[in-house]
Each structure stands twice: as C-alpha cells, then as structure tokens.
Design a protein around this motif. Structure first.
Motif, PDB file in Angstrom:
ATOM      1  N   LYS A 289       1.037   9.408  -2.534  1.00  0.00           N
ATOM      2  CA  LYS A 289      -0.175   8.601  -2.738  1.00  0.00           C
ATOM      3  C   LYS A 289      -0.699   8.731  -4.164  1.00  0.00           C
ATOM      4  O   LYS A 289      -1.056   7.734  -4.806  1.00  0.00           O
ATOM      5  CB  LYS A 289      -1.265   9.025  -1.743  1.00  0.00           C
ATOM      6  CG  LYS A 289      -0.976   8.625  -0.311  1.00  0.00           C
ATOM      7  CD  LYS A 289      -2.081   9.114   0.626  1.00  0.00           C
ATOM      8  CE  LYS A 289      -1.773   8.747   2.059  1.00  0.00           C
ATOM      9  NZ  LYS A 289      -2.810   9.263   2.996  1.00  0.00           N
TER      10      LYS A 289
ATOM     11  N   SER B 198       0.832  -1.211   0.000  1.00  0.00           N
ATOM     12  CA  SER B 198       0.000   0.000   0.000  1.00  0.00           C
ATOM     13  C   SER B 198       0.861   1.254   0.000  1.00  0.00           C
ATOM     14  O   SER B 198       2.040   1.221   0.375  1.00  0.00           O
ATOM     15  CB  SER B 198      -0.908   0.009   1.229  1.00  0.00           C
ATOM     16  OG  SER B 198      -0.145   0.205   2.411  1.00  0.00           O
ATOM     17  N   SER B 199       0.261   2.362  -0.385  1.00  0.00           N
ATOM     18  CA  SER B 199       0.976   3.637  -0.336  1.00  0.00           C
ATOM     19  C   SER B 199       1.331   3.992   1.103  1.00  0.00           C
ATOM     20  O   SER B 199       2.366   4.609   1.366  1.00  0.00           O
ATOM     21  CB  SER B 199       0.133   4.748  -0.966  1.00  0.00           C
ATOM     22  OG  SER B 199      -1.089   4.909  -0.280  1.00  0.00           O
TER      23      SER B 199
ATOM     24  N   TYR C  72       1.741   7.089  -6.613  1.00  0.00           N
ATOM     25  CA  TYR C  72       1.759   5.633  -6.431  1.00  0.00           C
ATOM     26  C   TYR C  72       0.585   4.962  -7.145  1.00  0.00           C
ATOM     27  O   TYR C  72       0.743   3.886  -7.740  1.00  0.00           O
ATOM     28  CB  TYR C  72       1.757   5.294  -4.939  1.00  0.00           C
ATOM     29  CG  TYR C  72       2.063   3.845  -4.636  1.00  0.00           C
ATOM     30  CD1 TYR C  72       3.271   3.279  -5.020  1.00  0.00           C
ATOM     31  CD2 TYR C  72       1.151   3.048  -3.951  1.00  0.00           C
ATOM     32  CE1 TYR C  72       3.563   1.953  -4.739  1.00  0.00           C
ATOM     33  CE2 TYR C  72       1.431   1.717  -3.663  1.00  0.00           C
ATOM     34  CZ  TYR C  72       2.642   1.175  -4.061  1.00  0.00           C
ATOM     35  OH  TYR C  72       2.922  -0.146  -3.788  1.00  0.00           O
ATOM     36  N   ARG C  73      -0.596   5.599  -7.103  1.00  0.00           N
ATOM     37  CA  ARG C  73      -1.760   5.043  -7.817  1.00  0.00           C
ATOM     38  C   ARG C  73      -1.474   4.939  -9.310  1.00  0.00           C
ATOM     39  O   ARG C  73      -1.738   3.922  -9.942  1.00  0.00           O
ATOM     40  CB  ARG C  73      -3.001   5.920  -7.566  1.00  0.00           C
ATOM     41  CG  ARG C  73      -3.700   5.647  -6.244  1.00  0.00           C
ATOM     42  CD  ARG C  73      -5.077   6.259  -6.216  1.00  0.00           C
ATOM     43  NE  ARG C  73      -5.026   7.710  -6.230  1.00  0.00           N
ATOM     44  CZ  ARG C  73      -4.995   8.470  -5.123  1.00  0.00           C
ATOM     45  NH1 ARG C  73      -5.020   7.890  -3.931  1.00  0.00           N
ATOM     46  NH2 ARG C  73      -4.934   9.774  -5.222  1.00  0.00           N
TER      47      ARG C  73
END
Length: 359
Positions: free
Chosen positions: A344, A302-303, A347-348
């Motif tokens: 975030k 996860s971020s 990263y997506r």
C-alpha cells in the motif's frame, strides 16, 4: 537455435516471408493433415498470404483476447479439432502472438496426451520471449496464468517483418520484455540494451532481430539449468508479480509487456525503499523505463485490488506476498516476506511518480 528439453528438443529459425514458405515449415516432418490456429488480427492484415498457405487445410480464427485464454473457453478449441477429425498423426500450426501460443501449447500438451505443433510468432513479445521456454499458461476466472503445463512447439519460425504491422502498444509490449531480460543478464547485455533503447529507430529490422536473438539467448541461459521453474528461472518473474496483478485488476486493459514494465518499476521502488537498490541505479533504470511507460489510467486501480491478485499469484509460497526485486544489473532476489501494508505504501508513491511521467 537448437533447444534441448526434457520434454522434446525443438528449434528456432529465422525465415523471411515465412507465409510463402509452407514447404520449408513442414520439411522433414511426417504428418497426415495440417490444421491452423490463426490470430484474428493477423488474419485480417495478411489475409491474402494466409489463404495461400492454408489452401484446403482446416483453420480456426481466434481473437487475441485474454478472455479467450480462460480455462472454460478451451472446450471450444478442443471441440473444433475433434469435430474436424484431428488425429494424433496430424499437426497444428499456430500463427499469432503469446495468447494463441498459450492456447495452442496447452491444447497440444493435453489433446491425445500430446500432439505435434509448430509456432510462427507474430508479435515482438512472442518472438523475443514467450516462443521458447516450454511454458503454457491459461487464465482461470480472471486470474492470470494459474493453469498451465510445459510443452514446447516442435519448431518455431521467426520473421521480424511482422513487427512492422504491430500497433505502438504491442510493439512497446515486446520492448518491455527485452528490457527485462537484458537487466537480468550482465553488464555486457546491459550496455547492448542501452545502445539499442536510446537509438533513434527501434524498428530497424536488423537491429531489432539482433535484440530478439540476444533476448532469447539470455532466456535460454536461465532455463537451461532450470527448465521447470523450480529455482533460478523464478527470477525471470521480475516485473510479473505486480504486472499480472495489474493486468487482472484492469481486466486486461494493458498489454502484458507494458504491465511487466510497470511491474519492474514497482519492484525497483520497493527495492529502493528497503535500501537494497541504490538511488543511483534506481534512477538509471527509470530513465530506461520512462520512454516506454504506457498511457494507462492507473488511478482506477486501487491498492486493495492489486493485493487481492498478488495473493493469488502462483509463485506465492507462504503467508506473505511474493515479488522478484533487483539489486542491480544481473543481481536479483525473490522476496517472500512482503506485507500488505508495504504494498500500500509503495503503491501510493508509485502512482504519484507514474502520473508525473505520463502527464
């Protein structure tokens, strides 16, 4: 290659069939006894040759696992050397990759306040990158390379033939660092990289050795003026901020050089979004990276996990997060103003792009 260091001068030399040339390895060095640290994988592959070189010397076999680089594990290695009556007049020879190099370098820098040691790197990454530069790096409670010192080997011997027995992922790990250094060089180095990276046989021994030496020369040009990582040498951390976070968050399920490759791609995307790196250069770099992307389940990370480890990065100096980003070939900058929200968002997009390339 002769390297001048404020700690001690040392040398890098190519020796073919190095495991059969113990006398050359120890030539002109005064010592009482020889001790060996040997990578477990290397020992299993080259057992016959290694038993000949070790003979009656003491040796310790160490699995090349990041957990064996944990600070708490060092006590086992100190104990072994002390129990086997290692003295300051003895010499330690390490045969293995970067993990054993870090263990050996840190112990050599601290046992009796400094002992002699020789390094025979057996991975592409350790031959082309980590063997020079003096750094030793130890993990602490799952956090990558938080503890360390500067202490080079007295001698380094490179035998490219070791690369023929590397797994694809470990060979690829070395390629990741070769790519990084040539992006950090100049247009001449960049053209040499492209000529090599898009060739049909990356394991051709002559061409591979040429790239190993080229990479070492680039690295040396950075630390010649900044041995202790206080200025320009910081730029060599391109790909490492995100890469180290990825290694820690995945419990080292990904090889270091492959994590660095993904770290470079992430940093480039951040640079593109900030309009620092042009779309044209970004696309060109991605073409180099894509063929070497590891088959890794990044969706499990996860971020939040990435940010957690980015906050523990030893290069961070202020309130925000740190990352080295590219402006183009040979033009890099260290950013210290990256917010969690930016990580975030990037990263997506990064995961989406990554999955398109590896699926």
């Amino acid at each position: 290659m002769k390297i001048e260091s404020k700690i001690k001068n040392y040398s890098v030399e190519k020796i073919e069939k190095v495991l059969s040339k113990k006398e050359d390895i120890l030539k002109n060095i005064k010592f009482r006894r020889v001790y060996f640290f040997i990578d477990e994988n290397v020992f299993n592959i080259y057992k016959k040759s290694l038993k000949k070189i070790v003979k009656d010397d003491q040796y310790l076999i160490i699995p090349a696992d990041e957990t064996n680089k944990e600070y708490i594990k060092l006590a086992d290695y100190y104990k072994w050397l002390i129990d086997e009556e290692f003295m300051r007049t003895d010499i330690l020879i390490t045969i293995g990759g970067g993990i054993l190099q870090d263990i050996s370098g840190f112990i050599a820098s601290t046992l009796y306040r400094g002992i002699k040691w020789i390094f025979i790197p057996t991975t592409l990454l350790s031959q082309a990158d980590s063997c020079i530069g003096s750094k030793t790096s130890i993990n602490f409670k799952g956090n990558k390379n938080l503890i360390g010192s500067f202490y080079p080997p007295d001698r380094i011997f490179i035998d490219p033939a070791f690369c023929h027995t590397l797994s694809d992922e470990y060979f690829n790990s070395g390629i990741g660092e070769i790519i990084k250094f040539h992006l950090l060089s100049d247009m001449k180095g960049y053209e040499k990289l492209k000529d090599y990276i898009f060739s049909k046989d990356l394991k051709n021994e002559d061409r591979l050795f040429e790239m190993i030496i080229s990479t070492l020369k680039i690295k040396k040009s950075y630390f010649d003026e900044d041995e202790f990582d206080t200025g320009r040498r910081n730029l060599l951390n391109y790909g490492h901020c995100f890469g180290h976070a990825l290694e820690s968050a995945s419990n080292y399920a990904i090889c270091h050089g492959e994590a660095v490759l993904l770290g470079m791609a992430f940093a480039d995307l951040l640079s593109l979004k900030r309009k620092i790196l042009s779309q044209e250069v970004y696309d060109e770099f991605q073409k180099i990276y894509y063929n070497h992307y590891p088959d890794f389940n990044i969706k499990e990370i996860s971020s939040g996990q990435i940010i957690k480890y980015l906050k523990k990065d030893k290069k961070r100096i202020g309130k925000y997060l740190t990352m080295v980003i590219s402006k183009g070939v040979g033009n890099f900058e260290k950013l210290d103003d990256i917010k969690d929200s930016e990580i975030k968002n990037i990263y997506r997009r990064f995961i989406s792009d990554y999955l398109q390339r590896v699926d």
